[in-house]
Write a protein that holds these residues in place. Structure first.
Motif, PDB file in Angstrom:
ATOM      1  N   VAL A 295       1.358  14.609  26.402  1.00 54.63           N
ATOM      2  CA  VAL A 295       1.185  15.530  25.272  1.00 54.63           C
ATOM      3  C   VAL A 295       2.531  15.782  24.612  1.00 54.63           C
ATOM      4  O   VAL A 295       2.654  15.761  23.378  1.00 54.63           O
ATOM      5  CB  VAL A 295       0.530  16.845  25.742  1.00 54.63           C
ATOM      6  N   LEU A 296       3.561  16.018  25.421  1.00 47.91           N
ATOM      7  CA  LEU A 296       4.899  16.217  24.861  1.00 47.91           C
ATOM      8  C   LEU A 296       5.395  14.953  24.185  1.00 47.91           C
ATOM      9  O   LEU A 296       6.010  15.010  23.111  1.00 47.91           O
ATOM     10  CB  LEU A 296       5.869  16.652  25.959  1.00 47.91           C
ATOM     11  N   LEU A 297       5.130  13.794  24.779  1.00 52.29           N
ATOM     12  CA  LEU A 297       5.516  12.522  24.155  1.00 52.29           C
ATOM     13  C   LEU A 297       4.912  12.402  22.764  1.00 52.29           C
ATOM     14  O   LEU A 297       5.597  12.013  21.805  1.00 52.29           O
ATOM     15  CB  LEU A 297       5.068  11.349  25.033  1.00 52.29           C
ATOM     16  N   CYS A 298       3.638  12.726  22.644  1.00 52.46           N
ATOM     17  CA  CYS A 298       2.975  12.657  21.350  1.00 52.46           C
ATOM     18  C   CYS A 298       3.630  13.614  20.363  1.00 52.46           C
ATOM     19  O   CYS A 298       3.897  13.254  19.205  1.00 52.46           O
ATOM     20  CB  CYS A 298       1.488  12.987  21.507  1.00 52.46           C
ATOM     21  N   ALA A 299       3.934  14.840  20.803  1.00 56.75           N
ATOM     22  CA  ALA A 299       4.569  15.819  19.923  1.00 56.75           C
ATOM     23  C   ALA A 299       5.947  15.355  19.481  1.00 56.75           C
ATOM     24  O   ALA A 299       6.329  15.509  18.307  1.00 56.75           O
ATOM     25  CB  ALA A 299       4.666  17.165  20.635  1.00 56.75           C
ATOM     26  N   VAL A 300       6.704  14.771  20.397  1.00 55.01           N
ATOM     27  CA  VAL A 300       8.053  14.292  20.061  1.00 55.01           C
ATOM     28  C   VAL A 300       7.987  13.157  19.047  1.00 55.01           C
ATOM     29  O   VAL A 300       8.729  13.146  18.049  1.00 55.01           O
ATOM     30  CB  VAL A 300       8.793  13.846  21.340  1.00 55.01           C
ATOM     31  N   LEU A 301       7.110  12.198  19.267  1.00 55.38           N
ATOM     32  CA  LEU A 301       7.036  11.056  18.357  1.00 55.38           C
ATOM     33  C   LEU A 301       6.476  11.465  16.994  1.00 55.38           C
ATOM     34  O   LEU A 301       6.944  10.981  15.957  1.00 55.38           O
ATOM     35  CB  LEU A 301       6.195   9.939  18.976  1.00 55.38           C
ATOM     36  N   ARG A 302       5.490  12.353  16.982  1.00 57.45           N
ATOM     37  CA  ARG A 302       5.008  12.878  15.695  1.00 57.45           C
ATOM     38  C   ARG A 302       6.151  13.558  14.939  1.00 57.45           C
ATOM     39  O   ARG A 302       6.261  13.434  13.714  1.00 57.45           O
ATOM     40  CB  ARG A 302       3.880  13.885  15.926  1.00 57.45           C
TER      41      ARG A 302
ATOM     42  N   GLN B 139      12.444  22.162  16.167  1.00 60.88           N
ATOM     43  CA  GLN B 139      11.464  23.092  15.609  1.00 60.88           C
ATOM     44  C   GLN B 139      10.109  22.417  15.426  1.00 60.88           C
ATOM     45  O   GLN B 139       9.061  23.013  15.694  1.00 60.88           O
ATOM     46  CB  GLN B 139      11.971  23.634  14.277  1.00 60.88           C
ATOM     47  N   GLN B 140      10.134  21.176  14.963  1.00 59.75           N
ATOM     48  CA  GLN B 140       8.883  20.467  14.683  1.00 59.75           C
ATOM     49  C   GLN B 140       8.112  20.172  15.969  1.00 59.75           C
ATOM     50  O   GLN B 140       6.874  20.213  15.977  1.00 59.75           O
ATOM     51  CB  GLN B 140       9.166  19.170  13.927  1.00 59.75           C
TER      52      GLN B 140
END
Length: 213
Positions: free
Chosen positions: A47-54, A201-202
Motif C-alpha cells: 500500500v505504501l509502495l503504491c502511494a509512493v509511486l503515485r 506531503q503527497q
C-alpha cells in the motif's frame, strides 16, 4: 515540459558536476495506515509502495529523465522494488502498473514471491529498452533498521536521473500517526529540497485517500 524549461539553467548547472545527485534522508510522518490495511487484508508495504509511486507521478519534477543527452518526461511507471531470497540475498521484483489499489497489491505480492524464490539475480531489467528502463523509480525497504542516512548506488555518478527511494522501520509516534526513516535521491537539476517536501506531503495525501475510499 514547461516546468523543466523554466529551470533548464539549474539543470545545466548541476548536470555539469561530477555527481549532480541530491540526497535527503528524513523522518517521514504519515497517517497510520496499518489498522486499515489489516481490516482490508492488504499488505502495508505494498500500500505504501503504491502511494509512493503515485506521488512520484503527481510531483512533476520526479518525472524527468535523461536519454542520449536529452531530457524527456515519463508518462507511466513500471513498479519495481528489492526483496531478499531464502539465502538473504537481494533480488529485484517488477510488475505491470495498475491504478486499482487491490490489483496493485496483488501484483506486487506475486512479483515478490517470484523474485524471492530465485537463487540467481532476476534479469528482467536487462530485457528493457533504455527508455523503458527509465520508466522506473528504484525502491528499497529496510524494515529492520531505523536508519539515519543511506548511499544509493548509481551506475553512473553523472546521470542519477532515475530517482532512488528507500524507507526503513515503522515506529509509532502518536495515536493515528507513524514515522519512518525515508531517503530520496534524485538529479538536482530536476529536484530540489522543496520537491522532496512536496513528495512527502503527497504520500500522506495518497494514503488518506486510500483509507477514505
Amino acid at each position: 515540459m514547461q516546468l523543466f524549461h523554466r529551470r533548464r539553467d539549474r539543470f545545466e548547472l548541476f548536470d555539469r558536476m561530477d555527481s549532480p545527485a541530491l540526497n535527503l534522508t528524513f523522518n517521514l510522518d504519515l497517517p497510520d495506515v496499518r489498522p486499515w490495511c489489516k481490516e482490508q487484508g492488504l499488505a502495508p508495504f505494498h500500500v505504501l509502495l503504491c502511494a509512493v509511486l503515485r506521488s512520484t507521478l503527481a510531483v512533476e519534477n520526479f518525472r524527468y529523465r535523461i536519454l542520449d543527452g536529452e531530457v524527456f518526461r515519463i508518462d507511466r511507471l513500471t513498479p519495481s522494488f528489492t526483496v531478499i531470497n531464502e539465502h538473504n540475498d537481494l533480488n529485484f521484483a517488477q510488475f505491470a502498473w495498475t491504478d486499482d489499489l487491490r490489483e496493485f497489491v496483488a501484483r506486487g505480492q506475486a512479483a515478490r514471491e517470484e523474485a524471492s524464490a530465485m537463487t540467481e539475480l532476476n534479469g528482467v531489467f536487462r530485457t528493457m529498452t533504455p527508455r523503458a528502463a527509465r520508466e522506473q523509480v528504484f525502491i528499497t525497504c529496510i524494515p529492520w533498521l531505523d536508519f539515519t542516512s543511506i548511499q544509493h548506488p548509481t551506475a553512473n555518478l553523472g546521470t542519477p536521473d532515475i530517482p532512488s527511494i528507500a524507507w526503513g522501520k515503522f515506529r509509532d509516534v502518536t495515536s493515528g500517526r507513524l514515522q519512518l526513516p525515508f531517503s530520496v535521491q534524485a538529479h538536482h537539476g530536476f529536484v530540489d529540497g522543496f520537491h522532496v517536501h512536496q513528495l512527502a506531503q503527497q504520500i500522506a495525501v495518497e494514503l488518506t485517500t486510500f483509507m477514505q475510499a
